[in-house]
Design an enzyme around this catalytic site. Structure first.
Site, PDB file in Angstrom:
ATOM      1  N   ASP A  56       1.557  24.443  28.138  1.00  6.10           N
ATOM      2  CA  ASP A  56       1.123  23.043  28.193  1.00  6.10           C
ATOM      3  C   ASP A  56      -0.302  22.958  28.757  1.00  6.10           C
ATOM      4  O   ASP A  56      -0.531  23.252  29.937  1.00  6.10           O
ATOM      5  CB  ASP A  56       2.084  22.251  29.085  1.00  6.10           C
ATOM      6  CG  ASP A  56       1.894  20.753  28.900  1.00  6.10           C
ATOM      7  OD1 ASP A  56       0.795  20.337  28.470  1.00  6.10           O
ATOM      8  OD2 ASP A  56       2.835  20.006  29.177  1.00  6.10           O
ATOM      9  N   CYS A  80       6.382  17.770  21.420  1.00  4.83           N
ATOM     10  CA  CYS A  80       6.097  18.352  22.741  1.00  4.83           C
ATOM     11  C   CYS A  80       6.655  17.398  23.795  1.00  4.83           C
ATOM     12  O   CYS A  80       7.544  16.584  23.495  1.00  4.83           O
ATOM     13  CB  CYS A  80       4.611  18.632  22.921  1.00  4.83           C
ATOM     14  SG  CYS A  80       3.557  17.153  22.881  1.00  4.83           S
ATOM     15  N   ARG A 120      -0.286  18.698  22.781  1.00  2.00           N
ATOM     16  CA  ARG A 120       0.055  19.754  21.814  1.00  2.00           C
ATOM     17  C   ARG A 120       0.580  19.253  20.484  1.00  2.00           C
ATOM     18  O   ARG A 120       0.111  19.697  19.425  1.00  2.00           O
ATOM     19  CB  ARG A 120       1.074  20.723  22.428  1.00  2.00           C
ATOM     20  CG  ARG A 120       0.516  21.561  23.554  1.00  2.00           C
ATOM     21  CD  ARG A 120       1.613  22.228  24.340  1.00  2.00           C
ATOM     22  NE  ARG A 120       2.442  21.221  25.021  1.00  2.00           N
ATOM     23  CZ  ARG A 120       3.522  21.473  25.714  1.00  2.00           C
ATOM     24  NH1 ARG A 120       3.941  22.728  25.807  1.00  2.00           N
ATOM     25  NH2 ARG A 120       4.188  20.508  26.311  1.00  2.00           N
TER      26      ARG A 120
HETATM   27  P1  4NP Z   1       1.878  17.486  25.971  1.00  2.00           P
HETATM   28  O1  4NP Z   1       1.168  17.522  27.415  1.00  2.00           O
HETATM   29  O2  4NP Z   1       3.376  17.625  26.189  1.00  2.00           O
HETATM   30  O3  4NP Z   1       1.323  18.676  25.258  1.00  2.00           O
HETATM   31  O4  4NP Z   1       1.506  16.170  25.327  1.00  2.00           O
HETATM   32  C1  4NP Z   1       1.464  16.632  28.463  1.00  2.00           C
HETATM   33  C2  4NP Z   1       0.824  15.414  28.515  1.00  2.00           C
HETATM   34  C3  4NP Z   1       1.063  14.563  29.575  1.00  2.00           C
HETATM   35  C4  4NP Z   1       1.938  14.939  30.577  1.00  2.00           C
HETATM   36  C5  4NP Z   1       2.580  16.153  30.506  1.00  2.00           C
HETATM   37  C6  4NP Z   1       2.343  17.004  29.451  1.00  2.00           C
HETATM   38  N1  4NP Z   1       2.149  14.073  31.695  1.00  2.00           N
HETATM   39  O5  4NP Z   1       2.888  14.473  32.612  1.00  2.00           O
HETATM   40  O6  4NP Z   1       1.589  12.955  31.731  1.00  2.00           O
END
Ligand code: 4NP
Length: 153
Positions: free
Chosen positions: A122, A8, A14
């Site tokens: 997300d 991800c 995710r």
């Molecule tokens: P992930 O979600 O891609 O599902 O791990 C996110 C976690 C952190 C961030 C963005 C998406 N962030 O901008 O810190």
């Protein structure tokens, strides 16, 4: 040994949820020795633990993710893994910009294996970790069924 990498953006919501949900499904099917299962991010929160709300959602399903920390997707992962499973289309594009063209067709979205191919939103932005869990679980079962058709276990 089938090597699977879930990917991800941050590798704290995710893809670690997918890693530990898939590990649980594989464990319950007594297929652990057939798989290596990990996760990474295209712009990872390197060294950070799985996000609290993602952990809480896993807890509800008695799944633990102790010790997992964010790690960055690297070009060499493309060689190392057999399947690189993205959560959404943007991840697919970012994977190709890190790893190069997907000449061996290793990259797909997890829910491309389901009856209803789609992105997994997300939860960092939607804040709905329960929908994320359900989508990932659906994708993991569909992917395992696909693997059972492709490989002799
Ligand atoms: P992930 O979600 O891609 O599902 O791990 C996110 C976690 C952190 C961030 C963005 C998406 N962030 O901008 O810190």
């Amino acid at each position: 040994m089938i090597k699977i990498l879930f990917v991800c953006l941050g590798n704290i919501c995710r893809s670690p949820m997918a890693e530990f949900i898939f590990k649980e499904i594989v464990h319950n099917a007594h297929l652990e020795d057939k798989f290596m299962i990990e996760s990474a991010g295209t712009d990872a929160e390197i060294g950070r633990c799985v996000y609290e709300l993602a952990q809480q959602e896993l807890d509800k399903h008695y799944i633990v993710c102790h010790g997992k920390v964010g790690r960055q997707l690297e070009r060499k992962d493309y060689i190392q893994y057999d399947y690189i499973l993205a959560m959404e289309e943007k991840n697919v594009q970012d994977i190709e910009s890190i790893c190069g063209v997907d000449s061996e067709h290793k990259v797909a979205r997890l829910l491309d294996f389901s009856n209803k191919p789609r992105n997994i939103a997300d939860p960092w932005y939607t804040r709905n970790f329960s929908i994320t869990y359900d989508d990932i679980e659906e994708g993991c079962y569909a992917f395992l069924n696909y693997l059972k058709e492709q490989h002799v276990f």
